[in-house]
Motif scaffolding. Sequence first.
Motif, PDB file in Angstrom:
ATOM      1  N   ALA A   1       0.905  -1.268  -0.086  1.00 30.99           N
ATOM      2  CA  ALA A   1      -0.018  -0.016   0.098  1.00 30.99           C
ATOM      3  C   ALA A   1       0.970   1.236   0.127  1.00 30.99           C
ATOM      4  O   ALA A   1       1.997   1.424   0.656  1.00 30.99           O
ATOM      5  N   HIS A   2       0.382   2.304  -0.541  1.00 28.77           N
ATOM      6  CA  HIS A   2       1.244   3.439  -0.889  1.00 28.77           C
ATOM      7  C   HIS A   2       0.518   4.447  -0.023  1.00 28.77           C
ATOM      8  O   HIS A   2      -0.721   4.437   0.448  1.00 28.77           O
TER       9      HIS A   2
ATOM     10  N   GLY B   1      -1.254  15.052 -10.232  1.00 31.41           N
ATOM     11  CA  GLY B   1      -0.182  15.933 -10.936  1.00 31.41           C
ATOM     12  C   GLY B   1       0.130  15.014 -12.273  1.00 31.41           C
ATOM     13  O   GLY B   1       0.225  15.598 -13.377  1.00 31.41           O
ATOM     14  N   GLY B   2       0.223  13.604 -12.382  1.00 29.85           N
ATOM     15  CA  GLY B   2       0.693  12.772 -13.426  1.00 29.85           C
ATOM     16  C   GLY B   2      -0.538  12.514 -14.388  1.00 29.85           C
ATOM     17  O   GLY B   2      -0.388  12.345 -15.685  1.00 29.85           O
ATOM     18  N   GLY B   3      -1.788  12.614 -13.860  1.00 29.38           N
ATOM     19  CA  GLY B   3      -3.038  12.111 -14.849  1.00 29.38           C
ATOM     20  C   GLY B   3      -3.724  13.390 -15.322  1.00 29.38           C
ATOM     21  O   GLY B   3      -4.530  13.376 -16.254  1.00 29.38           O
TER      22      GLY B   3
ATOM     23  N   LYS C   1       0.282  11.021  -0.850  1.00 28.35           N
ATOM     24  CA  LYS C   1       1.308  11.255  -1.886  1.00 28.35           C
ATOM     25  C   LYS C   1       0.711  10.684  -3.213  1.00 28.35           C
ATOM     26  O   LYS C   1       0.929  11.256  -4.361  1.00 28.35           O
ATOM     27  N   SER C   2      -0.155   9.576  -2.843  1.00 28.32           N
ATOM     28  CA  SER C   2      -0.667   8.811  -4.356  1.00 28.32           C
ATOM     29  C   SER C   2      -1.744   9.792  -4.861  1.00 28.32           C
ATOM     30  O   SER C   2      -1.906   9.891  -6.280  1.00 28.32           O
ATOM     31  N   ALA C   3      -2.441  10.375  -4.241  1.00 23.63           N
ATOM     32  CA  ALA C   3      -3.649  11.389  -4.696  1.00 23.63           C
ATOM     33  C   ALA C   3      -3.041  12.532  -5.448  1.00 23.63           C
ATOM     34  O   ALA C   3      -3.217  12.922  -6.767  1.00 23.63           O
TER      35      ALA C   3
END
Lengths: 336, 132
Positions: A76-77, A88-90, A81-83
């Motif tokens: 699990a991340h 940012g990336g999506g 940070k994942s959000a």
Amino acid sequence: MKVIEMPAASDAVKAKLICAGILISGCSGSQSALSPAGAGAEQIASLFWWMAGGATIIWVIMIALSIYTLHLNPDAHHRQKSALFIIGGGAIAPTIILTILLIYGLNLLPALLARPPAGTLQIEVQGYQWWWRVRYPNQSGEPIELANEIRLPRGEPVEFILSSKDVVHSFWIPSLGGKVDMIPGRTTHLTLHPTKTGRFRGACAEYCGASHAYMNFTVDVVEKAEYDEWLAQQSADRLAPRNEAAERGEELFLQTGCGACHTIRGTEADGTIGPDLTHIGSRNSLGADMFVNNRENLQNWIAHVSALKPGVKMPEFRALSDDEYQSLSKYLEQLK
Amino acid sequence: MEQEQHHSEKYHERHERIWFMFLPPFVWALHLLACYLTAAIWCAKYSGSANSFTTVRIAIGIYTLLAIAVIGYSGWSGFRRHRHLAADLSHNDDTPLDRYRFLGMATFLLAALSTVATLFVATVALFFGNCD
């Protein structure tokens, strides 16, 4: 001696190899936008490679991230940070990249679409189902009319004045530049600037009926002196028949009504429905770049035109004998 | 318990205006259509010999300001609904309040997408000075 047997390639691998071969073949050749021979085509190819390069980088990053999250660090991340990474990336990064590409692409267009300076060579091209009428300017009077073939001087801008007499066509010489639609009732313009000599292929890029795929043309880019010499030759009347068979062919041409649709300058034939045939013998191909221009193909064309080019308006002359077909084709062949 | 019942009634789906979520993409589509029609009609009928594009640029500028204003209002409303009675981002519970907040988030995201798309459409007008 032990022979090592290689496993036979599966059908899927063969299919992939065939597809890859077809795709790679599009990167060069006389009809490839990726093998530019004109100023416009060079810019378009440059845009393509920048976009392809950018897409490849994004693809590699996405694959690397997938491998990282699924295999290298599958636990699990951190939620926040994942959000942030997803947003940012999506969303943010694609928006920035697309904005840059959009501005880069749009920035190219005004120069590609700009009208050329006064005095530029203007060639008029009219689209018909399924052939091209081409008119060159003539200092001493009526334009010089040709068909299905274009010759251009290297190193000079050329403005095409485009129109259509029936349905929407699209004029495209991929190696020289972009494409422009030919719309009934309207006149459109396209400026090309050939930078390399050679033979290229143009095509109708807008579906226009049953024989749309057979509506092509050849483009010869030559040095200016050669171009001037060629145009002077094309502006002359037809060459008089040089032998008995050709004389018989000319008689047949005039008697059987070919002249109602075709012009051969220097004879009574002055039809304008079909292509001008004054110098058909000097052309590279027949039927809008369908066949090599030789006597046999000329004869087949006259005898079986509907079978060769479905939907074409030219009738077949089936009442003629073999000798008459031969005379006609010999006559047309010597119209250099 | 009483508060939950109050929320259940206040944010029940029957009070929803689902069309509000589709307002931003609808305005985006309308903006595209207006720009396209204006440029096409102007260039076909009124451009004159100079093929001037200035009038079309001004019109597209006005359309864009109006579109961004409506989309921005929708997006702001959606964002406020999403933040309503909660500070965190999650809205995963099967409750009327979370569904209410989810629709707010969807409206906000659609508004963000529509803003970018509308600006992309308008960008074209910056690069073309005539009808050619």
